[in-house]
Design a protein around this motif. Structure first.
Motif, PDB file in Angstrom:
ATOM      1  N   GLU A 219      17.064   7.324  -1.247  1.00  0.00           N
ATOM      2  CA  GLU A 219      15.674   7.630  -0.892  1.00  0.00           C
ATOM      3  C   GLU A 219      15.564   9.140  -0.679  1.00  0.00           C
ATOM      4  N   ASN A 278       8.782   8.820  -1.100  1.00  0.00           N
ATOM      5  CA  ASN A 278       7.672   8.404  -0.222  1.00  0.00           C
ATOM      6  C   ASN A 278       6.359   8.992  -0.721  1.00  0.00           C
ATOM      7  N   GLU A 310       7.518   4.664  -2.781  1.00  0.00           N
ATOM      8  CA  GLU A 310       7.418   3.906  -1.520  1.00  0.00           C
ATOM      9  C   GLU A 310       6.071   4.143  -0.864  1.00  0.00           C
ATOM     10  N   ASP A 340       7.283   0.023   2.188  1.00  0.00           N
ATOM     11  CA  ASP A 340       8.135   0.557   3.243  1.00  0.00           C
ATOM     12  C   ASP A 340       7.689  -0.007   4.596  1.00  0.00           C
ATOM     13  N   LYS A 361      11.059  -3.062   1.776  1.00  0.00           N
ATOM     14  CA  LYS A 361      11.995  -2.456   2.726  1.00  0.00           C
ATOM     15  C   LYS A 361      11.663  -2.965   4.118  1.00  0.00           C
TER      16      LYS A 361
HETATM   17 CA    CA Z   1      10.494   5.517   3.174  1.00  0.00          CA
END
Ligand code: CA
Ligand code: C2E
Ligand code: CA
Length: 441
Positions: A219, A278, A310, A340, A361
């Motif tokens: 990530e 993200n 995400e 997320d 996630k």
């Molecule tokens: Ca994240």
């Protein structure tokens, strides 16, 4: 209106607030700056910043015409303040600002409370349904050398301390807020240059397949490393960038940096592992978002299956069908989506049903309790099972202990990410890990 009259009105609008006839904010600032220059160092001054709680209700229940009367009442009251009033203005809506001199903070607070009480009596009588209440934030001018914008900002920040309270009517500016305010200003001042200078760095936190213990991706997490080497963590600036819009630039910069790394490695014949990035909610407001993302991938010749985007569950409050359409557009070119912080929002199951996501996630908070709570263990086990039955991958983040990892393995969770394996690291370090794994394989 004749030409001359119009000209005259324009000039007067430039100086005065057209509703109340008081100074407007710009005039007030100019006058305060000039006034303070000529005052004795020993004199004490404060800026007052008003706020009427439930002013919107006055507007909604009584109409803007009547609400304007309330504002004119306040304008009159402010102009008649009989304790050290020097200059005053209406800055916007229900916000009036006044400069007063004072001798003691306690006495000023007492006078202001009396002022609010007397105004509230009148306002309540006229607008009983709306129950408007006057509040005042006060900030003592400590440094005459401060720029006037900062002084006004501090008074406004004192006003915000009232938090629409129904019991407190006067709040002083508090130095802790001052520190925060200065920090925000500093970040906003530096952010543009920092992006140009490459101070925002992509850190990568590896993800591991639980079954095989192999690293299968990472990530991307941003770090701001200043010229002097100090590091600022995203929690301090991301929320601010989301408010001021700078996040659009930063999130695309992160995407570009990751794509550039892929390009470099692929050219050199090196292996690449998928990386998740993200995406802030703010990005999705742009109509060109999906094409902008596609353009970045195109320009770096990035294979789309290396990119996972995400979106935190906390953002999904609005139309899910629009969101699904937007996600589908990028899915069609091969990009994967993950949700997320799953389980922390209000409609986790709805999201699973309505959005075309590939990866879920699970938030760290669920994991935190698995060692002590049967309930948490059941929730996590059943959640993993459900997500997999829906043909989606499950990542558990924030894995810190061996016990947590072995429980996740036991319940057949797919992927694990956390300090137990590795902390977020500079890009080069991550690349070295990928190369080493390749060499062993
Ligand atoms: Ca994240
Ligand atoms: P997130 O997306 O939930 O990222 C996971 C956060 O948990 C990261 O914090 C990571 O360093 C931390 N973490 C990872 N493993 C563990 C662990 O085992 N224990 C604990 N206690 N923490 C762990 P970080 O890097 O400080 O990022 C915080 C948040 O800032 C991220 O939360 C994300 O929401 C946001 N963020 C970070 N980078 C970006 C970015 O480039 N763009 C956007 N829009 N947001 C970002
Ligand atoms: Ca998360």
């Amino acid at each position: 209106m004749g030409k001359e009259e119009k000209q005259c009105k324009m000039e007067s609008d430039f100086v005065y607030d057209s509703l109340t006839g008081l100074y407007n904010l710009d005039t007030f600032k100019r006058c305060v700056a000039a006034f303070l220059e000529n005052q004795e160092k020993s004199d004490k001054f404060a800026l007052l910043y008003t706020d009427i709680t439930h002013f919107e209700r006055v507007n909604n229940l009584y109409g803007t015409g009547r609400a304007d009367i309330l504002l004119n009442d306040l304008a009159k009251a402010v102009s008649k303040i009989d304790f050290g009033l020097r200059l005053y203005c209406r800055s916007s809506a229900d916000h009036f600002i006044a400069l007063v001199d004072f001798t003691s903070k306690e006495k000023l607070k007492y006078d202001l409370e009396e002022f609010c009480r007397s105004f509230n009596g009148l306002a309540l009588e006229r607008f009983p349904e709306a129950r408007p209440r006057l509040g005042i934030g006060a900030s003592v001018i400590e440094e005459r050398s401060d720029c006037i914008d900062d002084m006004v900002e501090l008074a406004d920040s004192a006003r915000k301390n009232l938090h629409g309270s129904s019991t407190v009517s006067v709040a002083y500016f508090n130095p802790v807020d001052f520190g925060k305010y200065q920090r925000v200003k500093e970040i906003e001042r530096d952010m543009g240059k920092a992006l140009e200078n490459g101070e925002f760095k992509v850190y990568l936190q590896p993800k591991y397949e639980l079954e095989t213990n192999k690293m299968v991706g990472a990530e991307a997490l941003v770090r701001w490393i200043k010229e002097d080497g100090t590091m600022i963590y995203p929690d301090e600036f991301i929320p601010l960038f989301e408010r001021n819009g700078f996040i659009r630039k930063l999130d695309f910069y992160m995407l570009e940096q990751v794509c550039a790394m892929f390009r470099r490695r692929l050219k050199a014949g090196k292996r690449c592992l998928p990386i998740s990035i993200n995406q802030s909610r703010v990005l999705l407001d742009s109509e060109t978002y999906t094409t902008d993302v596609a353009c970045v991938l195109n320009s770096y010749h990035t294979p789309p299956d290396l990119i996972e985007l995400e979106l935190t569950e906390r953002i999904f409050s609005d139309s899910l069908s629009e969101m699904a359409e937007m996600m589908d557009e990028l899915k069609r070119i091969g990009i994967k989506w993950s949700i997320d912080d799953f389980g922390t929002g209000y409609s986790s199951l709805n999201l699973l049903k309505k959005l075309p996501v590939d990866i879920i996630k699970i938030d760290k908070t669920f994991l935190d309790e698995t060692e002590t709570s049967d309930v948490s263990r059941i929730i996590i086990r059943k959640t993993v099972e459900m997500i997999q039955e829906l043909d989606k991958m499950v990542v558990c983040e924030g894995v810190e202990t061996e016990d947590q990892a072995s429980y996740l393995k036991f319940i057949h969770c797919d992927i694990s990410q956390g300090y137990l394996y590795a902390k977020p690291m500079p890009m080069e370090e991550f690349e070295k890990l990928v190369d080493e794994q390749e060499a062993v394989a």
